[in-house]
Scaffold this active site. Structure first.
Site, PDB file in Angstrom:
ATOM      1  N   GLU A   1       0.828  -1.210   0.000  1.00  0.00           N
ATOM      2  CA  GLU A   1       0.000   0.000   0.000  1.00  0.00           C
ATOM      3  C   GLU A   1       0.863   1.261   0.000  1.00  0.00           C
ATOM      4  OE1 GLU A   1      -3.062  -0.228  -0.628  1.00  0.00           O
ATOM      5  OE2 GLU A   1      -3.130  -2.403  -0.401  1.00  0.00           O
TER       6      GLU A   1
ATOM      7  N   ASP B   1       3.693  -4.397  -5.784  1.00  0.00           N
ATOM      8  CA  ASP B   1       4.231  -5.680  -5.302  1.00  0.00           C
ATOM      9  C   ASP B   1       5.761  -5.660  -5.320  1.00  0.00           C
ATOM     10  OD1 ASP B   1       1.763  -6.790  -4.845  1.00  0.00           O
ATOM     11  OD2 ASP B   1       1.718  -7.999  -6.684  1.00  0.00           O
TER      12      ASP B   1
END
Length: 423
Positions: A279, A362
């Protein structure tokens, strides 16, 4: 002619539904390519036989409902126009009050109510399906409350937008779409600001993360990434779902990083730190702002195309649709139908951009945490909790997936693990 157009529309929807039933249940191949079998991305290595079977069953039905729901909206709005319901709503609104300022809200409430009733069965089937497969833990009264909140938020939003758009149409029949888009820019930013602090709390309770030790670790990651975070928010979702999630939303001072309590309950600290780093990757790479810019750009083209298509449809089928002028409020179902079609058609592009950003996040997260085992197991647990397919069919991935498939995400992490194993 009207009856024939209605029959053709219903027949087209049925054929469309049959195609996707055949595609999802009989044609699409979700087995893993040979090179991934036995790897950490292979669901048979982290799901038992029952979980594998349930995942396939649930995903097929859920995907079919997705592909049916949006075209069903088009069919609904088309039939509303074709059989004169829009004309009736206008007549009921006019006869309800002599005050013109109240006639449009009354028309809109009739249209919104009929749309709610028409789409309710599909929404309920979705809810019932998730309950059957133990994804949802939400009681019917709680679910119904959320549905009604959705209804009133949607109605309130359109109650602001629709009068402005139709006022602009009357002022400038050729340029209303441009002026409407210009006004949508500050409105979109305002709604993005309100989302986490006003709208989201209507559905759930948000509060600072109760696990102080974990919050300290997360804030240390944020400091490492030069993110001025003071709190991580937790939201109570266990009463509604067994699925897990974490996200970042809002802009400026309203921006929040949020963890579902289901995520906190099912993942260990290292797994949660990877998810938080993901995030933070969105924040560092300013994906929220790129997303807003992309949305506004697409909405500019979307409003222009809506303007052109509405005029074209009225010119060719205005008599059948009971519309003589785009500026007549009775054209609103046509506006909604075309807008929904354009959103559906543009979704492969927006999903592609989103998947790229998620892949970037990611990669950012694994470079920050350098713990591929925690990252891989967190994705495996996400697959288990949501009964999501590791390798979804191509059309599902194109039209539904805003995130890379679990096959793509886990295999990328496994490659990272192998590459850095001896470093």
């Amino acid at each position: 002619m009207v009856r024939k157009m209605g029959v053709y529309a219903v027949l087209a929807f049925c054929l469309y539904g049959l195609f996707f039933y055949w595609y999802l249940f009989h044609f699409a191949n979700t087995t893993l390519p040979f090179e991934y079998q036995g790897s950490k991305a292979d669901p048979s290595t982290f799901l038992n036989g029952r979980e594998l079977s349930l995942s396939e069953e649930y995903s097929k039905v859920r995907n079919l409902l997705f592909f049916l729901s949006t075209p069903f909206e088009w069919l609904f709005y088309f039939l509303i126009l074709l059989f004169g319901f829009s004309k009736a709503f206008k007549r009921w609104a006019d006869s309800s009050t002599k005050y013109k300022v109240l006639q449009m809200p009354i028309y809109l409430i009739w249209l919104s109510f009929f749309a709610f009733v028409a789409t309710f069965p599909l929404n309920y089937i979705n809810y019932s399906l998730s309950k059957t497969y133990h994804i949802s833990t939400q009681s019917f009264p709680s679910w119904m409350k959320d549905e009604l909140i959705d209804f009133w938020i949607s109605y309130g939003t359109w109650l602001i937008i629709v009068p402005v758009l139709y006022w602009l149409m009357k002022k400038s029949k050729k340029r209303w779409w441009l002026y409407g888009w210009m006004l949508s820019v500050p409105f979109t930013l305002f709604m993005m600001f309100l989302q986490p602090v006003v709208i989201d709390p209507l559905y759930n309770d948000f509060y600072p993360l109760k696990n102080q030790e974990l919050e300290t670790k997360i804030l240390a990651l944020a400091d490492k990434a030069d993110i001025p975070a003071k709190h991580v928010f937790e939201v109570n979702m266990a009463d509604k779902t067994n699925a897990m999630n974490a996200y970042v939303n809002g802009i400026g001072s309203s921006a929040r990083i949020v963890l579902w309590d289901t995520t906190l309950n099912r993942l260990n600290d290292n797994q949660i730190l990877f998810i938080m780093a993901h995030e933070m990757g969105h924040y560092v790479e300013k994906h929220i702002y790129f997303g807003i810019a992309g949305y506004l750009l697409l909405s500019l083209f979307g409003l222009y195309l809506t303007h052109r298509l509405m005029n074209w449809a009225i010119k060719h089928w205005g008599k059948e649709l009971k519309i003589t002028d785009i500026r007549d409020i009775r054209s609103l179902p046509l506006f909604f139908m075309i807008l929904s079609m354009l959103l559906f058609v543009s979704s492969p592009l927006s999903n592609l951009v989103s998947r790229y950003e998620e892949t970037r996040a990611d990669r950012y997260a694994i470079e920050m945490t350098k713990n591929p085992e925690a990252a891989i197991t967190s994705f495996q647990e996400l697959s288990r909790s949501g009964l999501s397919q590791v390798n979804p069919p191509l059309l599902v991935k194109i039209f539904r997936y805003t995130h890379p498939s679990m096959l793509d995400r886990i295999s990328m992490l496994e490659e990272y693990e192998i590459k850095h194993r001896h470093k």
